[in-house]
Design a protein around this motif. Structure first.
Motif, PDB file in Angstrom:
ATOM      1  N   LEU A 177     -28.476  50.351  14.185  1.00 40.74           N
ATOM      2  CA  LEU A 177     -28.924  51.360  15.148  1.00 40.74           C
ATOM      3  C   LEU A 177     -27.727  52.031  15.816  1.00 40.74           C
ATOM      4  O   LEU A 177     -27.714  53.256  16.018  1.00 40.74           O
ATOM      5  N   ILE A 178     -26.711  51.250  16.151  1.00 42.82           N
ATOM      6  CA  ILE A 178     -25.511  51.795  16.795  1.00 42.82           C
ATOM      7  C   ILE A 178     -24.714  52.663  15.818  1.00 42.82           C
ATOM      8  O   ILE A 178     -24.270  53.765  16.152  1.00 42.82           O
ATOM      9  N   ALA A 179     -24.537  52.168  14.586  1.00 42.63           N
ATOM     10  CA  ALA A 179     -23.683  52.854  13.610  1.00 42.63           C
ATOM     11  C   ALA A 179     -24.323  54.128  13.084  1.00 42.63           C
ATOM     12  O   ALA A 179     -23.622  55.101  12.759  1.00 42.63           O
ATOM     13  N   ARG A 180     -25.661  54.143  12.948  1.00 49.31           N
ATOM     14  CA  ARG A 180     -26.392  55.302  12.430  1.00 49.31           C
ATOM     15  C   ARG A 180     -25.852  55.749  11.070  1.00 49.31           C
ATOM     16  O   ARG A 180     -25.691  56.948  10.807  1.00 49.31           O
ATOM     17  N   LEU A 181     -25.590  54.796  10.225  1.00 46.74           N
ATOM     18  CA  LEU A 181     -25.174  55.106   8.859  1.00 46.74           C
ATOM     19  C   LEU A 181     -26.397  55.454   8.016  1.00 46.74           C
ATOM     20  O   LEU A 181     -27.513  55.030   8.318  1.00 46.74           O
ATOM     21  N   PRO A 182     -26.209  56.238   6.941  1.00 45.68           N
ATOM     22  CA  PRO A 182     -27.361  56.599   6.101  1.00 45.68           C
ATOM     23  C   PRO A 182     -27.940  55.400   5.361  1.00 45.68           C
ATOM     24  O   PRO A 182     -27.226  54.446   5.040  1.00 45.68           O
ATOM     25  N   THR A 183     -29.245  55.480   5.109  1.00 45.54           N
ATOM     26  CA  THR A 183     -29.943  54.489   4.297  1.00 45.54           C
ATOM     27  C   THR A 183     -30.057  55.033   2.873  1.00 45.54           C
ATOM     28  O   THR A 183     -30.414  56.205   2.682  1.00 45.54           O
ATOM     29  N   ARG A 184     -29.742  54.209   1.868  1.00 44.19           N
ATOM     30  CA  ARG A 184     -29.899  54.639   0.486  1.00 44.19           C
ATOM     31  C   ARG A 184     -31.346  54.434   0.041  1.00 44.19           C
ATOM     32  O   ARG A 184     -31.897  53.335   0.192  1.00 44.19           O
ATOM     33  N   ILE A 185     -31.949  55.474  -0.478  1.00 44.96           N
ATOM     34  CA  ILE A 185     -33.289  55.398  -1.050  1.00 44.96           C
ATOM     35  C   ILE A 185     -33.151  55.662  -2.545  1.00 44.96           C
ATOM     36  O   ILE A 185     -32.754  56.762  -2.957  1.00 44.96           O
ATOM     37  N   ARG A 186     -33.452  54.655  -3.334  1.00 38.48           N
ATOM     38  CA  ARG A 186     -33.282  54.743  -4.789  1.00 38.48           C
ATOM     39  C   ARG A 186     -34.661  54.862  -5.430  1.00 38.48           C
ATOM     40  O   ARG A 186     -35.518  53.994  -5.236  1.00 38.48           O
TER      41      ARG A 186
ATOM     42  N   PRO B 148     -27.927  50.045   5.395  1.00 35.94           N
ATOM     43  CA  PRO B 148     -26.478  49.797   5.396  1.00 35.94           C
ATOM     44  C   PRO B 148     -26.169  48.301   5.364  1.00 35.94           C
ATOM     45  O   PRO B 148     -26.776  47.516   6.099  1.00 35.94           O
ATOM     46  N   THR B 149     -25.252  47.907   4.492  1.00 39.14           N
ATOM     47  CA  THR B 149     -24.891  46.503   4.348  1.00 39.14           C
ATOM     48  C   THR B 149     -23.888  46.090   5.419  1.00 39.14           C
ATOM     49  O   THR B 149     -23.301  46.935   6.109  1.00 39.14           O
ATOM     50  N   LEU B 150     -23.670  44.791   5.526  1.00 35.46           N
ATOM     51  CA  LEU B 150     -22.672  44.302   6.486  1.00 35.46           C
ATOM     52  C   LEU B 150     -21.283  44.795   6.108  1.00 35.46           C
ATOM     53  O   LEU B 150     -20.477  45.104   6.991  1.00 35.46           O
ATOM     54  N   ASP B 151     -20.980  44.899   4.822  1.00 30.76           N
ATOM     55  CA  ASP B 151     -19.685  45.455   4.397  1.00 30.76           C
ATOM     56  C   ASP B 151     -19.506  46.869   4.937  1.00 30.76           C
ATOM     57  O   ASP B 151     -18.435  47.226   5.444  1.00 30.76           O
ATOM     58  N   GLU B 152     -20.551  47.687   4.825  1.00 28.35           N
ATOM     59  CA  GLU B 152     -20.470  49.074   5.280  1.00 28.35           C
ATOM     60  C   GLU B 152     -20.377  49.154   6.805  1.00 28.35           C
ATOM     61  O   GLU B 152     -19.616  49.974   7.349  1.00 28.35           O
ATOM     62  N   LEU B 153     -21.143  48.323   7.494  1.00 29.77           N
ATOM     63  CA  LEU B 153     -21.078  48.303   8.950  1.00 29.77           C
ATOM     64  C   LEU B 153     -19.701  47.854   9.430  1.00 29.77           C
ATOM     65  O   LEU B 153     -19.136  48.421  10.374  1.00 29.77           O
ATOM     66  N   TYR B 154     -19.171  46.824   8.778  1.00 28.05           N
ATOM     67  CA  TYR B 154     -17.841  46.309   9.129  1.00 28.05           C
ATOM     68  C   TYR B 154     -16.794  47.422   9.009  1.00 28.05           C
ATOM     69  O   TYR B 154     -16.002  47.659   9.940  1.00 28.05           O
ATOM     70  N   ALA B 155     -16.807  48.130   7.874  1.00 25.82           N
ATOM     71  CA  ALA B 155     -15.847  49.212   7.666  1.00 25.82           C
ATOM     72  C   ALA B 155     -16.041  50.322   8.699  1.00 25.82           C
ATOM     73  O   ALA B 155     -15.064  50.884   9.219  1.00 25.82           O
ATOM     74  N   HIS B 156     -17.286  50.632   9.028  1.00 28.89           N
ATOM     75  CA  HIS B 156     -17.575  51.693  10.006  1.00 28.89           C
ATOM     76  C   HIS B 156     -17.001  51.355  11.385  1.00 28.89           C
ATOM     77  O   HIS B 156     -16.347  52.195  12.013  1.00 28.89           O
ATOM     78  N   PHE B 157     -17.256  50.129  11.862  1.00 24.54           N
ATOM     79  CA  PHE B 157     -16.808  49.774  13.207  1.00 24.54           C
ATOM     80  C   PHE B 157     -15.280  49.677  13.281  1.00 24.54           C
ATOM     81  O   PHE B 157     -14.687  50.003  14.314  1.00 24.54           O
ATOM     82  N   LEU B 158     -14.640  49.239  12.201  1.00 25.42           N
ATOM     83  CA  LEU B 158     -13.178  49.210  12.208  1.00 25.42           C
ATOM     84  C   LEU B 158     -12.609  50.613  12.245  1.00 25.42           C
ATOM     85  O   LEU B 158     -11.658  50.894  12.992  1.00 25.42           O
ATOM     86  N   ARG B 159     -13.184  51.523  11.460  1.00 27.27           N
ATOM     87  CA  ARG B 159     -12.720  52.927  11.490  1.00 27.27           C
ATOM     88  C   ARG B 159     -12.941  53.537  12.857  1.00 27.27           C
ATOM     89  O   ARG B 159     -12.074  54.261  13.365  1.00 27.27           O
ATOM     90  N   SER B 160     -14.088  53.243  13.468  1.00 32.14           N
ATOM     91  CA  SER B 160     -14.381  53.805  14.791  1.00 32.14           C
ATOM     92  C   SER B 160     -13.385  53.343  15.834  1.00 32.14           C
ATOM     93  O   SER B 160     -12.928  54.130  16.678  1.00 32.14           O
ATOM     94  N   GLN B 161     -12.996  52.060  15.765  1.00 29.07           N
ATOM     95  CA  GLN B 161     -12.019  51.546  16.718  1.00 29.07           C
ATOM     96  C   GLN B 161     -10.662  52.184  16.513  1.00 29.07           C
ATOM     97  O   GLN B 161      -9.973  52.543  17.460  1.00 29.07           O
ATOM     98  N   GLU B 162     -10.291  52.337  15.227  1.00 25.04           N
ATOM     99  CA  GLU B 162      -8.965  52.908  14.947  1.00 25.04           C
ATOM    100  C   GLU B 162      -8.887  54.369  15.370  1.00 25.04           C
ATOM    101  O   GLU B 162      -7.845  54.844  15.845  1.00 25.04           O
ATOM    102  N   ARG B 163     -10.004  55.107  15.214  1.00 25.37           N
ATOM    103  CA  ARG B 163     -10.017  56.504  15.668  1.00 25.37           C
ATOM    104  C   ARG B 163      -9.929  56.602  17.190  1.00 25.37           C
ATOM    105  O   ARG B 163      -9.323  57.523  17.732  1.00 25.37           O
ATOM    106  N   ALA B 164     -10.533  55.613  17.868  1.00 24.09           N
ATOM    107  CA  ALA B 164     -10.553  55.641  19.334  1.00 24.09           C
ATOM    108  C   ALA B 164      -9.231  55.209  19.943  1.00 24.09           C
ATOM    109  O   ALA B 164      -8.923  55.546  21.088  1.00 24.09           O
ATOM    110  N   SER B 165      -8.436  54.435  19.186  1.00 22.73           N
ATOM    111  CA  SER B 165      -7.180  53.893  19.755  1.00 22.73           C
ATOM    112  C   SER B 165      -6.002  54.842  19.543  1.00 22.73           C
ATOM    113  O   SER B 165      -6.107  55.840  18.857  1.00 22.73           O
TER     114      SER B 165
END
Length: 306
Positions: free
Chosen positions: A220-229, A289-306
């Motif tokens: 909910l926080i990350a708001r990454l897209p959901t894949r629909i196959r 979104p998988t945990l791998d994708e969420l993990y990468a998203h939150f790390l990128r968000s922190q690096e952009r903010a710092s």
């Protein structure tokens, strides 16, 4: 729910290196929590602070109501710990090793020996640890961590060296402990296997806590897209552009398989179209979104903010 572990404004410095920076969280009883991050993110340092092996520079830690850095840390008997790299006296047998740790924890030897069976080491109980494979040593480490039915179990890369069957068995043991009210903190790089097995995820990066919540809360926080196959019918392939319009972020990945990256606000509309009576769709899968994708998203968000 009662908190078994409380971490408040925790800071740990090693000289000029700030390994942990202002980290706070609580771990309630009966919860399995994943602590994830890259090497050097501060995960192992946090665990060592919980165990009282090192003292915080600032802030405080309470484990089962006690300060683990205090001289008399009675709660240690109710803690279980599996380090990332287990190391045992290679001259002792598995039976002698678990008996040794049982005496240290003042646990009955008979109960301790039953743990060898629980982790699948009965057949090798009388072999010297020096002859054990990496996976066998990891199982022996898990057995010693389980001594005394711990109320708090800290596991650092616990499934390293375990084959798929033993990994499944390991997570069954974790589920039993959690059901009995134990708090389990798992640190691992194997994010895929954690995703369906933990109730909450704490993500760390460079000593900072960058995210903390259930998978649903993080999505909910990350708001990454959901894949629909979707599997599209032969006749439907010729009208894909018209049928999917105005969705632009889609692709054919193999024959009749079409994949759409649906933004949170688009997901329901796309699913409505895909399941309508005239939709050229034979089957579909919704992949959040998988945990791998969420993990990468939150790390990128922190690096952009710092």
């Amino acid at each position: 729910m009662t908190a078994t572990v409380e971490v408040r404004n925790l800071v740990k410095r090693f000289g000029a290196l700030e390994a942990v920076r202002d980290v706070s969280f609580q771990l309630p009883e009966g919860e399995t929590v994943a602590l994830v991050g890259h090497n050097g993110a501060g995960k192992t340092t946090v665990m060592k602070l919980m165990l009282g092996l090192i003292r915080p520079t600032e802030g405080c830690v309470r484990v089962l109501g006690e300060d683990p850095a205090a001289g008399e840390f009675a709660a240690r008997r109710r803690l279980g710990y599996l380090p990332e790299s287990v190391s045992f006296n290679t001259g002792l047998t598995g039976r002698e090793t678990i008996a040794f740790y049982a005496r240290l924890k003042r646990e009955p030897i008979r109960n301790a020996l039953s743990l060898l069976d629980r982790v699948g080491l009965t057949h090798a109980a009388d072999r010297r640890v020096g002859t054990y494979s990496k996976g066998m040593r990891q199982r022996l480490g898990l057995a010693q961590a389980l001594l005394g039915s711990p109320r708090v179990l800290l596991l650092d890369e616990p499934t390293t060296g375990l084959d798929p069957a033993l990994r499944q068995s390991f997570y069954e043991i974790v589920q039993e402990l959690r059901s009995g009210g134990a708090t389990v903190l798992l640190s691992s790089h194997a994010l895929t296997e954690l995703e369906e097995r933990v109730g909450r995820v704490i993500i760390m990066n460079h000593g900072v806590k960058v995210a903390d919540g259930t998978m649903d809360e993080l999505r909910l926080i990350a708001r990454l897209p959901t894949r629909i196959r979707m599997k599209v019918t032969e006749s439907g392939l010729s009208r894909l552009h018209d049928w999917l319009e105005p969705v632009s972020d889609w692709r054919r990945i193999n024959g009749h398989i079409v994949e759409v990256d649906a933004a949170p606000q688009e997901k329901i509309e796309i699913l409505r179209r895909a399941t309508s009576a005239n939709a050229p769709v034979e089957d579909l899968d919704v992949i959040p979104p998988t945990l791998d994708e969420l993990y990468a998203h939150f790390l990128r968000s922190q690096e952009r903010a710092s």
